[in-house]
Design a protein around this motif. Sequence first.
Motif, PDB file in Angstrom:
ATOM      1  N   GLY A   1       0.778  -1.210   0.000  1.00 14.67           N
ATOM      2  CA  GLY A   1       0.000   0.000   0.000  1.00 14.67           C
ATOM      3  C   GLY A   1       0.820   1.275   0.000  1.00 14.67           C
ATOM      4  O   GLY A   1       0.253   2.354   0.017  1.00 14.67           O
ATOM      5  N   ASN A   2       2.131   1.171  -0.004  1.00 19.92           N
ATOM      6  CA  ASN A   2       2.965   2.375  -0.035  1.00 19.92           C
ATOM      7  C   ASN A   2       2.913   3.022  -1.409  1.00 19.92           C
ATOM      8  O   ASN A   2       2.864   2.342  -2.422  1.00 19.92           O
ATOM      9  CB  ASN A   2       4.427   2.052   0.283  1.00 19.92           C
ATOM     10  CG  ASN A   2       4.644   1.686   1.726  1.00 19.92           C
ATOM     11  OD1 ASN A   2       3.828   1.984   2.576  1.00 19.92           O
ATOM     12  ND2 ASN A   2       5.757   1.029   1.991  1.00 19.92           N
ATOM     13  N   VAL A   3       2.955   4.349  -1.446  1.00 20.78           N
ATOM     14  CA  VAL A   3       3.044   5.089  -2.698  1.00 20.78           C
ATOM     15  C   VAL A   3       4.504   5.482  -2.890  1.00 20.78           C
ATOM     16  O   VAL A   3       5.138   6.005  -1.985  1.00 20.78           O
ATOM     17  CB  VAL A   3       2.133   6.335  -2.689  1.00 20.78           C
ATOM     18  CG1 VAL A   3       2.350   7.169  -3.938  1.00 20.78           C
ATOM     19  CG2 VAL A   3       0.675   5.909  -2.569  1.00 20.78           C
ATOM     20  N   ILE A   4       5.015   5.190  -4.088  1.00 25.57           N
ATOM     21  CA  ILE A   4       6.401   5.516  -4.419  1.00 25.57           C
ATOM     22  C   ILE A   4       6.428   6.256  -5.743  1.00 25.57           C
ATOM     23  O   ILE A   4       5.434   6.289  -6.465  1.00 25.57           O
ATOM     24  CB  ILE A   4       7.280   4.248  -4.503  1.00 25.57           C
ATOM     25  CG1 ILE A   4       6.797   3.336  -5.631  1.00 25.57           C
ATOM     26  CG2 ILE A   4       7.294   3.501  -3.188  1.00 25.57           C
ATOM     27  CD1 ILE A   4       7.768   2.234  -5.989  1.00 25.57           C
ATOM     28  N   THR A   5       7.579   6.839  -6.052  1.00 20.65           N
ATOM     29  CA  THR A   5       7.747   7.477  -7.356  1.00 20.65           C
ATOM     30  C   THR A   5       8.846   6.768  -8.125  1.00 20.65           C
ATOM     31  O   THR A   5       9.774   6.200  -7.555  1.00 20.65           O
ATOM     32  CB  THR A   5       8.103   8.975  -7.228  1.00 20.65           C
ATOM     33  OG1 THR A   5       9.326   9.110  -6.505  1.00 20.65           O
ATOM     34  CG2 THR A   5       7.000   9.746  -6.544  1.00 20.65           C
ATOM     35  N   ARG A  28       1.501  -3.108  -4.595  1.00 22.74           N
ATOM     36  CA  ARG A  28       0.429  -4.095  -4.398  1.00 22.74           C
ATOM     37  C   ARG A  28       1.032  -5.491  -4.236  1.00 22.74           C
ATOM     38  O   ARG A  28       2.090  -5.784  -4.790  1.00 22.74           O
ATOM     39  CB  ARG A  28      -0.507  -4.117  -5.609  1.00 22.74           C
ATOM     40  CG  ARG A  28      -1.211  -2.819  -5.868  1.00 22.74           C
ATOM     41  CD  ARG A  28      -2.345  -2.667  -4.920  1.00 22.74           C
ATOM     42  NE  ARG A  28      -3.208  -1.594  -5.381  1.00 22.74           N
ATOM     43  CZ  ARG A  28      -3.997  -0.918  -4.590  1.00 22.74           C
ATOM     44  NH1 ARG A  28      -4.048  -1.191  -3.317  1.00 22.74           N
ATOM     45  NH2 ARG A  28      -4.749   0.045  -5.067  1.00 22.74           N
ATOM     46  N   LYS A  29       0.315  -6.328  -3.510  1.00 21.77           N
ATOM     47  CA  LYS A  29       0.733  -7.727  -3.402  1.00 21.77           C
ATOM     48  C   LYS A  29       0.494  -8.423  -4.728  1.00 21.77           C
ATOM     49  O   LYS A  29      -0.544  -8.246  -5.359  1.00 21.77           O
ATOM     50  CB  LYS A  29      -0.049  -8.444  -2.308  1.00 21.77           C
ATOM     51  CG  LYS A  29       0.411  -8.096  -0.923  1.00 21.77           C
ATOM     52  CD  LYS A  29      -0.279  -8.955   0.120  1.00 21.77           C
ATOM     53  CE  LYS A  29       0.265  -8.604   1.491  1.00 21.77           C
ATOM     54  NZ  LYS A  29      -0.360  -9.421   2.535  1.00 21.77           N
ATOM     55  N   GLY A  30       1.477  -9.219  -5.117  1.00 20.64           N
ATOM     56  CA  GLY A  30       1.361 -10.035  -6.318  1.00 20.64           C
ATOM     57  C   GLY A  30       1.212 -11.490  -5.919  1.00 20.64           C
ATOM     58  O   GLY A  30       0.612 -11.801  -4.886  1.00 20.64           O
ATOM     59  N   PHE A  41       3.918  -3.018  -8.963  1.00 18.92           N
ATOM     60  CA  PHE A  41       3.536  -1.613  -8.925  1.00 18.92           C
ATOM     61  C   PHE A  41       2.301  -1.386  -9.788  1.00 18.92           C
ATOM     62  O   PHE A  41       2.209  -1.886 -10.903  1.00 18.92           O
ATOM     63  CB  PHE A  41       4.659  -0.714  -9.440  1.00 18.92           C
ATOM     64  CG  PHE A  41       5.943  -0.863  -8.674  1.00 18.92           C
ATOM     65  CD1 PHE A  41       5.970  -0.735  -7.297  1.00 18.92           C
ATOM     66  CD2 PHE A  41       7.124  -1.136  -9.333  1.00 18.92           C
ATOM     67  CE1 PHE A  41       7.158  -0.879  -6.595  1.00 18.92           C
ATOM     68  CE2 PHE A  41       8.315  -1.276  -8.647  1.00 18.92           C
ATOM     69  CZ  PHE A  41       8.332  -1.148  -7.267  1.00 18.92           C
ATOM     70  N   GLU A  42       1.385  -0.581  -9.279  1.00 27.82           N
ATOM     71  CA  GLU A  42       0.201  -0.164 -10.036  1.00 27.82           C
ATOM     72  C   GLU A  42       0.321   1.346 -10.261  1.00 27.82           C
ATOM     73  O   GLU A  42       0.487   2.105  -9.309  1.00 27.82           O
ATOM     74  CB  GLU A  42      -1.060  -0.482  -9.243  1.00 27.82           C
ATOM     75  CG  GLU A  42      -2.334  -0.069  -9.903  1.00 27.82           C
ATOM     76  CD  GLU A  42      -3.538  -0.375  -9.016  1.00 27.82           C
ATOM     77  OE1 GLU A  42      -4.436   0.489  -8.969  1.00 27.82           O
ATOM     78  OE2 GLU A  42      -3.562  -1.434  -8.385  1.00 27.82           O
TER      79      GLU A  42
END
Length: 99
Positions: A1-5, A28-30, A41-42
């Motif tokens: 759930g972390n947001v990254i760049t 997201r979990k894969g 990543f989404e």
Amino acid sequence: GNVITNEPGIYVSDEGIGIRIENEFIVRKGVQNKYGQFMHFETLTWVPIDREVIVEKYLNDTQIKYLHEYQKTVYEKISPYLEGDEKEWLKEATRPISK
């Protein structure tokens, strides 16, 4: 759930110039298998990649395919919210490269 760049870029410090293409992603979990929990990543932000910063002759087929798919997805996600000149601008900004 972390947001990254993701911020690939190049800077030429002695010339004071550079470019950076930045998107935000959520983690997201894969799949989970015998090797453990994999993540993916989404994409959260959908903005066209500026064609002026692309030197087409340096792109291989995989990179061209990625660029085309990304730009196509940008248009599909964003264009329903636009009309007139803005929608035409987005269509032009996301067109396939000529290579």
